[in-house]
Design a protein around this motif. Structure first.
Motif, PDB file in Angstrom:
ATOM      1  N   UNK A  52       0.830  -1.200   0.000  1.00  0.00           N
ATOM      2  CA  UNK A  52       0.000   0.000   0.000  1.00  0.00           C
ATOM      3  C   UNK A  52       0.866   1.253   0.000  1.00  0.00           C
ATOM      4  N   UNK A  53       1.943   1.251   0.774  1.00  0.00           N
ATOM      5  CA  UNK A  53       2.846   2.410   0.817  1.00  0.00           C
ATOM      6  C   UNK A  53       3.501   2.636  -0.544  1.00  0.00           C
ATOM      7  N   UNK A  54       3.914   1.555  -1.220  1.00  0.00           N
ATOM      8  CA  UNK A  54       4.502   1.704  -2.554  1.00  0.00           C
ATOM      9  C   UNK A  54       3.469   2.231  -3.549  1.00  0.00           C
ATOM     10  N   UNK A  55       2.271   1.702  -3.464  1.00  0.00           N
ATOM     11  CA  UNK A  55       1.203   2.180  -4.360  1.00  0.00           C
ATOM     12  C   UNK A  55       0.990   3.673  -4.147  1.00  0.00           C
ATOM     13  N   UNK A  56       0.919   4.081  -2.899  1.00  0.00           N
ATOM     14  CA  UNK A  56       0.746   5.502  -2.564  1.00  0.00           C
ATOM     15  C   UNK A  56       1.930   6.326  -3.066  1.00  0.00           C
ATOM     16  N   UNK A  57       3.143   5.795  -2.918  1.00  0.00           N
ATOM     17  CA  UNK A  57       4.341   6.487  -3.400  1.00  0.00           C
ATOM     18  C   UNK A  57       4.261   6.708  -4.910  1.00  0.00           C
ATOM     19  N   UNK A  58       3.891   5.670  -5.654  1.00  0.00           N
ATOM     20  CA  UNK A  58       3.789   5.806  -7.107  1.00  0.00           C
ATOM     21  C   UNK A  58       2.696   6.793  -7.504  1.00  0.00           C
ATOM     22  N   UNK A  70       4.122  10.206  -6.816  1.00  0.00           N
ATOM     23  CA  UNK A  70       5.178  10.547  -7.770  1.00  0.00           C
ATOM     24  C   UNK A  70       4.607  10.936  -9.129  1.00  0.00           C
ATOM     25  N   UNK A  71       3.570  10.247  -9.538  1.00  0.00           N
ATOM     26  CA  UNK A  71       3.000  10.546 -10.857  1.00  0.00           C
ATOM     27  C   UNK A  71       2.073  11.752 -10.844  1.00  0.00           C
ATOM     28  N   UNK A  72       1.627  12.151  -9.661  1.00  0.00           N
ATOM     29  CA  UNK A  72       0.719  13.301  -9.592  1.00  0.00           C
ATOM     30  C   UNK A  72       1.421  14.571  -9.104  1.00  0.00           C
ATOM     31  N   UNK A  73       2.737  14.481  -8.852  1.00  0.00           N
ATOM     32  CA  UNK A  73       3.468  15.645  -8.386  1.00  0.00           C
ATOM     33  C   UNK A  73       3.363  15.893  -6.894  1.00  0.00           C
ATOM     34  N   UNK A  74       2.883  14.893  -6.152  1.00  0.00           N
ATOM     35  CA  UNK A  74       2.745  15.045  -4.695  1.00  0.00           C
ATOM     36  C   UNK A  74       4.061  14.868  -3.973  1.00  0.00           C
ATOM     37  N   UNK A  75       4.023  14.962  -2.682  1.00  0.00           N
ATOM     38  CA  UNK A  75       5.202  14.823  -1.833  1.00  0.00           C
ATOM     39  C   UNK A  75       5.384  13.368  -1.465  1.00  0.00           C
ATOM     40  N   UNK A  76       6.493  12.762  -1.895  1.00  0.00           N
ATOM     41  CA  UNK A  76       6.752  11.344  -1.658  1.00  0.00           C
ATOM     42  C   UNK A  76       6.821  11.014  -0.167  1.00  0.00           C
ATOM     43  N   UNK A  81       4.806  11.715   1.995  1.00  0.00           N
ATOM     44  CA  UNK A  81       3.456  11.372   2.452  1.00  0.00           C
ATOM     45  C   UNK A  81       3.163   9.875   2.328  1.00  0.00           C
ATOM     46  N   UNK A  82       4.023   9.134   1.640  1.00  0.00           N
ATOM     47  CA  UNK A  82       3.823   7.692   1.475  1.00  0.00           C
ATOM     48  C   UNK A  82       4.594   6.908   2.533  1.00  0.00           C
ATOM     49  N   UNK A  83       5.237   7.580   3.463  1.00  0.00           N
ATOM     50  CA  UNK A  83       6.052   6.911   4.463  1.00  0.00           C
ATOM     51  C   UNK A  83       5.247   5.894   5.260  1.00  0.00           C
ATOM     52  N   UNK A  84       5.918   4.815   5.663  1.00  0.00           N
ATOM     53  CA  UNK A  84       5.276   3.791   6.481  1.00  0.00           C
ATOM     54  C   UNK A  84       5.069   4.251   7.913  1.00  0.00           C
ATOM     55  N   UNK A  85       5.864   5.203   8.369  1.00  0.00           N
ATOM     56  CA  UNK A  85       5.829   5.584   9.785  1.00  0.00           C
ATOM     57  C   UNK A  85       5.437   7.030   9.952  1.00  0.00           C
TER      58      UNK A  85
END
Length: 164
Positions: A143-149, A152-158, A160-164
């Motif tokens: 889920x964290x990787x999905x959120x990261x991708x 990344x593709x929408x120009x968001x802050x990576x 925010x995908x942190x696990x912790x």
């Protein structure tokens, strides 16, 4: 031995600094404890070693998030680990293990506490396994990787995908 603790140390992993390893072997011989140390070397099969261990220790100056630590915690082992970034993110001091300074006396005291207090060790191991399941299971990490991708593709802050 001076504290009347019967223990065996299993060192697992490749030798990366031969002079350092030679110094460790010499110190073990000088201290008369060479028969209590198993120099296992590298193995890809750590699960059998975790099954026979009572405590997992990782004392280092830099690690990141070592997979062996996660595997040890998933195996319900109590841990004694360095207080460094990455490790501090997954080990809860006094709940799933001891976060220690890399000084021999401090590490020895933490190990002694777990050896002399098997109920504490069992509690730490159970909490560590729970933390790994809760924070680092395949579903959580996927889920964290999905959120990261997505970020990344929408120009968001990576971050925010942190696990912790």
């Amino acid at each position: 031995r001076a504290k009347k603790i019967e223990a065996q140390l299993l060192l697992v992993g490749p030798v990366q600094d031969e002079p350092y390893a030679a110094g460790m072997r010499a110190a073990a011989e000088e201290g008369g404890i060479e028969d209590s140390i198993i120099w296992h070397g590298f193995t890809a099969e750590v699960a059998p070693l975790f099954r026979v261990a009572d405590v997992y220790a990782l004392v280092s100056k830099n690690e990141g998030m070592p997979s062996a630590l996660v595997e040890a915690m998933a195996s319900s082992l109590p841990v004694v680990v360095s207080r460094i970034s990455g490790i501090e993110d997954i080990v809860e001091e006094g709940a799933s293990g001891f976060l220690v300074e890399d000084r021999a006396a401090v590490v020895a005291q933490a190990l002694e506490n777990l050896i002399r207090e098997p109920i504490l060790a069992k509690d730490f191991g159970a909490k560590g396994r729970h933390l790994v399941e809760e924070r680092l299971s395949l579903g959580v990490v996927a889920h964290a990787y999905k959120r990261l991708f997505e970020l990344a593709t929408s120009g968001g802050d990576a971050a925010d995908a942190s696990l912790f």
